[in-house]
Scaffold this motif. Sequence first.
Motif, PDB file in Angstrom:
ATOM      1  N   GLY A 215      -6.929  -8.372   0.980  1.00 37.47           N
ATOM      2  CA  GLY A 215      -8.172  -7.876   1.537  1.00 37.47           C
ATOM      3  C   GLY A 215      -8.105  -6.672   2.407  1.00 37.47           C
ATOM      4  O   GLY A 215      -8.978  -5.898   2.762  1.00 37.47           O
ATOM      5  N   GLY A 216      -6.816  -6.474   2.779  1.00 38.29           N
ATOM      6  CA  GLY A 216      -6.759  -5.193   3.617  1.00 38.29           C
ATOM      7  C   GLY A 216      -7.304  -4.978   4.841  1.00 38.29           C
ATOM      8  O   GLY A 216      -7.634  -4.017   5.582  1.00 38.29           O
ATOM      9  N   PHE A 217      -7.425  -6.188   5.446  1.00 38.21           N
ATOM     10  CA  PHE A 217      -8.019  -6.374   6.926  1.00 38.21           C
ATOM     11  C   PHE A 217      -7.017  -6.137   8.156  1.00 38.21           C
ATOM     12  O   PHE A 217      -5.975  -6.555   7.759  1.00 38.21           O
ATOM     13  CB  PHE A 217      -8.946  -7.489   7.068  1.00 38.21           C
ATOM     14  CG  PHE A 217     -10.361  -7.474   6.221  1.00 38.21           C
ATOM     15  CD1 PHE A 217     -10.127  -8.154   4.909  1.00 38.21           C
ATOM     16  CD2 PHE A 217     -11.309  -6.817   6.561  1.00 38.21           C
ATOM     17  CE1 PHE A 217     -11.343  -8.013   4.255  1.00 38.21           C
ATOM     18  CE2 PHE A 217     -12.429  -6.718   5.784  1.00 38.21           C
ATOM     19  CZ  PHE A 217     -12.387  -7.158   4.409  1.00 38.21           C
ATOM     20  N   GLY A 218      -7.215  -5.648   9.233  1.00 37.22           N
ATOM     21  CA  GLY A 218      -6.617  -5.636  10.202  1.00 37.22           C
ATOM     22  C   GLY A 218      -5.899  -4.501  10.431  1.00 37.22           C
ATOM     23  O   GLY A 218      -6.057  -3.670   9.546  1.00 37.22           O
ATOM     24  N   TYR A 219      -4.805  -4.638  11.401  1.00 33.72           N
ATOM     25  CA  TYR A 219      -4.037  -3.366  11.573  1.00 33.72           C
ATOM     26  C   TYR A 219      -2.883  -3.104  10.510  1.00 33.72           C
ATOM     27  O   TYR A 219      -2.442  -4.099  10.022  1.00 33.72           O
ATOM     28  CB  TYR A 219      -3.121  -3.944  13.079  1.00 33.72           C
ATOM     29  CG  TYR A 219      -1.706  -3.368  13.091  1.00 33.72           C
ATOM     30  CD1 TYR A 219      -0.761  -4.248  13.016  1.00 33.72           C
ATOM     31  CD2 TYR A 219      -1.842  -1.923  13.371  1.00 33.72           C
ATOM     32  CE1 TYR A 219       0.409  -3.532  13.022  1.00 33.72           C
ATOM     33  CE2 TYR A 219      -0.453  -1.822  13.399  1.00 33.72           C
ATOM     34  CZ  TYR A 219       0.756  -2.276  13.219  1.00 33.72           C
ATOM     35  OH  TYR A 219       2.015  -1.983  13.416  1.00 33.72           O
ATOM     36  N   ASN A 220      -2.523  -1.900  10.246  1.00 33.36           N
ATOM     37  CA  ASN A 220      -1.467  -1.760   9.491  1.00 33.36           C
ATOM     38  C   ASN A 220      -0.831  -0.427  10.081  1.00 33.36           C
ATOM     39  O   ASN A 220      -1.605   0.506  10.356  1.00 33.36           O
ATOM     40  CB  ASN A 220      -1.844  -1.485   8.086  1.00 33.36           C
ATOM     41  CG  ASN A 220      -2.272  -0.265   7.519  1.00 33.36           C
ATOM     42  OD1 ASN A 220      -1.527   0.699   7.278  1.00 33.36           O
ATOM     43  ND2 ASN A 220      -3.502   0.267   7.737  1.00 33.36           N
ATOM     44  N   GLU A 221       0.561  -0.277  10.016  1.00 36.39           N
ATOM     45  CA  GLU A 221       1.019   1.035  10.497  1.00 36.39           C
ATOM     46  C   GLU A 221       1.694   1.921   9.149  1.00 36.39           C
ATOM     47  O   GLU A 221       2.153   1.078   8.371  1.00 36.39           O
ATOM     48  CB  GLU A 221       2.332   0.651  11.309  1.00 36.39           C
ATOM     49  CG  GLU A 221       3.220   1.904  11.484  1.00 36.39           C
ATOM     50  CD  GLU A 221       4.479   1.503  12.345  1.00 36.39           C
ATOM     51  OE1 GLU A 221       4.546   0.044  12.843  1.00 36.39           O
ATOM     52  OE2 GLU A 221       5.529   2.025  12.478  1.00 36.39           O
ATOM     53  N   GLN A 222       1.139   2.963   9.054  1.00 38.18           N
ATOM     54  CA  GLN A 222       1.580   3.694   7.964  1.00 38.18           C
ATOM     55  C   GLN A 222       3.119   4.348   8.206  1.00 38.18           C
ATOM     56  O   GLN A 222       3.274   5.027   9.250  1.00 38.18           O
ATOM     57  CB  GLN A 222       0.520   4.603   7.489  1.00 38.18           C
ATOM     58  CG  GLN A 222      -0.608   4.217   6.762  1.00 38.18           C
ATOM     59  CD  GLN A 222      -1.470   5.096   5.941  1.00 38.18           C
ATOM     60  OE1 GLN A 222      -1.260   6.219   5.808  1.00 38.18           O
ATOM     61  NE2 GLN A 222      -2.718   4.354   5.955  1.00 38.18           N
TER      62      GLN A 222
ATOM     63  N   TYR B 143       0.403   5.783  -0.161  1.00 35.09           N
ATOM     64  CA  TYR B 143      -0.713   6.754  -0.277  1.00 35.09           C
ATOM     65  C   TYR B 143      -0.031   8.408  -0.489  1.00 35.09           C
ATOM     66  O   TYR B 143       1.179   8.350   0.214  1.00 35.09           O
ATOM     67  CB  TYR B 143      -1.075   6.832   1.171  1.00 35.09           C
ATOM     68  CG  TYR B 143      -1.345   5.495   2.122  1.00 35.09           C
ATOM     69  CD1 TYR B 143      -0.411   4.685   2.314  1.00 35.09           C
ATOM     70  CD2 TYR B 143      -2.829   5.094   2.241  1.00 35.09           C
ATOM     71  CE1 TYR B 143      -0.883   3.598   3.108  1.00 35.09           C
ATOM     72  CE2 TYR B 143      -2.879   3.978   2.709  1.00 35.09           C
ATOM     73  CZ  TYR B 143      -1.995   3.230   3.228  1.00 35.09           C
ATOM     74  OH  TYR B 143      -2.450   1.800   3.574  1.00 35.09           O
TER      75      TYR B 143
ATOM     76  N   TYR C 174      -4.611   6.838  -3.145  1.00 34.02           N
ATOM     77  CA  TYR C 174      -3.686   5.574  -2.558  1.00 34.02           C
ATOM     78  C   TYR C 174      -3.818   4.630  -3.508  1.00 34.02           C
ATOM     79  O   TYR C 174      -4.387   4.555  -4.826  1.00 34.02           O
ATOM     80  CB  TYR C 174      -4.471   5.170  -1.119  1.00 34.02           C
ATOM     81  CG  TYR C 174      -5.809   4.603  -1.631  1.00 34.02           C
ATOM     82  CD1 TYR C 174      -7.135   5.383  -1.648  1.00 34.02           C
ATOM     83  CD2 TYR C 174      -5.958   3.098  -1.584  1.00 34.02           C
ATOM     84  CE1 TYR C 174      -8.193   4.862  -1.950  1.00 34.02           C
ATOM     85  CE2 TYR C 174      -7.032   2.638  -1.956  1.00 34.02           C
ATOM     86  CZ  TYR C 174      -8.493   3.530  -1.743  1.00 34.02           C
ATOM     87  OH  TYR C 174      -9.798   2.789  -2.051  1.00 34.02           O
TER      88      TYR C 174
ATOM     89  N   TYR D 128       0.937  -1.017  -0.030  1.00 32.81           N
ATOM     90  CA  TYR D 128       0.176  -0.045  -0.052  1.00 32.81           C
ATOM     91  C   TYR D 128       0.888   1.307  -0.122  1.00 32.81           C
ATOM     92  O   TYR D 128       1.900   1.208   0.799  1.00 32.81           O
ATOM     93  CB  TYR D 128      -0.943   0.105   1.175  1.00 32.81           C
ATOM     94  CG  TYR D 128      -2.182  -0.782   1.039  1.00 32.81           C
ATOM     95  CD1 TYR D 128      -2.128  -2.277   1.187  1.00 32.81           C
ATOM     96  CD2 TYR D 128      -3.581  -0.116   1.291  1.00 32.81           C
ATOM     97  CE1 TYR D 128      -3.188  -3.078   0.933  1.00 32.81           C
ATOM     98  CE2 TYR D 128      -4.670  -0.923   1.201  1.00 32.81           C
ATOM     99  CZ  TYR D 128      -4.341  -2.371   1.099  1.00 32.81           C
ATOM    100  OH  TYR D 128      -5.745  -3.176   0.952  1.00 32.81           O
TER     101      TYR D 128
ATOM    102  N   SER E 142      -0.202  -4.762   4.021  1.00 34.34           N
ATOM    103  CA  SER E 142      -1.435  -5.282   4.417  1.00 34.34           C
ATOM    104  C   SER E 142      -1.629  -6.784   3.637  1.00 34.34           C
ATOM    105  O   SER E 142      -1.200  -6.758   2.714  1.00 34.34           O
ATOM    106  CB  SER E 142      -2.599  -4.146   3.804  1.00 34.34           C
ATOM    107  OG  SER E 142      -3.906  -5.054   4.592  1.00 34.34           O
TER     108      SER E 142
END
Lengths: 111, 117
Positions: free
Chosen positions: B99-106, B33, B48, B31, B96
């Motif tokens: 499916g893009g689920f759950g936690y992610n730190e940018q 952005y 994004y 990912y 990620s």
Amino acid sequence: DAKTTQPTSMDCAEGRAANLPCNHSTISGNEYVYWYRQIHSQGPQYIIHGLKNNETNEMASLIITEDRKSSTLILPHATLRDTAVYYCIVRSGGSNYKLTFGKGTLLTVNP
Amino acid sequence: NAGVTQTPKFRILKIGQSMTLQCTQDMNHNYMYWYRQDPGMGLKLIYYSVGAGITDKGEVPNGYNVSRSTTEDFPLRLELAAPSQTSVYFCASSYSKAGGFGYNEQFFGPGTRLTVL
């Protein structure tokens, strides 16, 4: 994603604990609470996140109330380098791409 | 790892000029952005990307274009610059699962400060 409310600014003495509150009364069951900070002129930096339980890492602790409608970020021993804008963000676990930044809280750590 | 790098650090454009803001990450994040931050405000998502060849609009996409031909690079193109695009631009990346689920730190880059006169 739920809306958050934070104080505009706070002061803290160096070496003391800084407690930054965040209200997110419309939070839903699958929404996480994230905290980021932005030191002047730099890109935001991830601090911590949580869903239901209190969390702690090397930077801070996150206390989430039992009803999850508010949370507090705790910097246990604030230093001058912790002076920054702190953002509380609520995000659904399913909307990976979206972090909605409000105006945050300007924390000033004083010597 | 260098993390997320952005060039240039500063740029002044005249109204109507065009430019590309460069963003590169070396963390193999899927990912990426682009955000803008106006004085005294929070960040707003411009565009994004969830992977090479896939981009989508964020909150404030008008006046901008993006492309993602590789995992590492995510350039932001400004066409016909306007004074309203005077801002600080931040690029970020995250990893990620499908499916893009759950936690992610940018992870954020240092920003590009753009002034349009």
